[in-house]
Write a protein that holds these residues in place. Structure first.
Motif, PDB file in Angstrom:
ATOM      1  N   GLU A   1       0.774  -1.431   0.066  1.00 33.01           N
ATOM      2  CA  GLU A   1       0.187   0.089   0.074  1.00 33.01           C
ATOM      3  C   GLU A   1       0.971   1.175  -0.107  1.00 33.01           C
ATOM      4  O   GLU A   1       1.991   1.315   0.514  1.00 33.01           O
ATOM      5  CB  GLU A   1      -0.824   0.123   1.302  1.00 33.01           C
TER       6      GLU A   1
ATOM      7  N   ASN B   1      -3.526   7.112   4.761  1.00 31.19           N
ATOM      8  CA  ASN B   1      -3.465   6.132   3.602  1.00 31.19           C
ATOM      9  C   ASN B   1      -4.613   6.712   2.534  1.00 31.19           C
ATOM     10  O   ASN B   1      -4.980   7.740   2.511  1.00 31.19           O
ATOM     11  CB  ASN B   1      -4.119   4.799   4.166  1.00 31.19           C
ATOM     12  N   SER B   2      -4.887   5.823   1.681  1.00 33.58           N
ATOM     13  CA  SER B   2      -5.912   5.957   0.381  1.00 33.58           C
ATOM     14  C   SER B   2      -7.202   6.406   0.827  1.00 33.58           C
ATOM     15  O   SER B   2      -7.889   7.428   0.032  1.00 33.58           O
ATOM     16  CB  SER B   2      -5.817   5.135  -0.525  1.00 33.58           C
TER      17      SER B   2
END
Length: 86
Positions: free
Chosen positions: A54, A71-72
């Motif tokens: 990731e 994070n995304s």
């Protein structure tokens, strides 16, 4: 980006600044990929869930053991430095 998404991101940024007592604007220092050999972790508390490979946005290097990342899904939490390659 729609107005609803924009407001959601702004709220997430405000919550992040309040939770971590972060002053100023959030600037991404660099992007790092989670080590593919690391075991996946669920996260919780102040730790970010990790998935192999990731890509994370690094916001701040807090100390030698923890790095503040996003994070995304725009979740901002700490990540152990052993999960990210040097």
């Amino acid at each position: 980006m729609t107005l609803k998404e924009c407001k959601k991101e702004e709220k997430a940024d405000r919550d992040f600044q309040k939770k971590f007592k972060f002053e100023g604007s959030i600037n991404v220092l660099t992007q790092m990929m989670v080590d593919p050999a690391v075991t996946e972790k669920r996260g919780g508390g102040k730790n970010l869930p990790l998935r192999r490979g990731e890509i994370l946005d690094v916001i701040q290097f807090t100390n030698q053991e923890q790095i503040l990342c996003r994070n995304s899904q725009r979740r901002c939490k700490s990540v152990g430095a052993e999960a990210l390659p040097a």
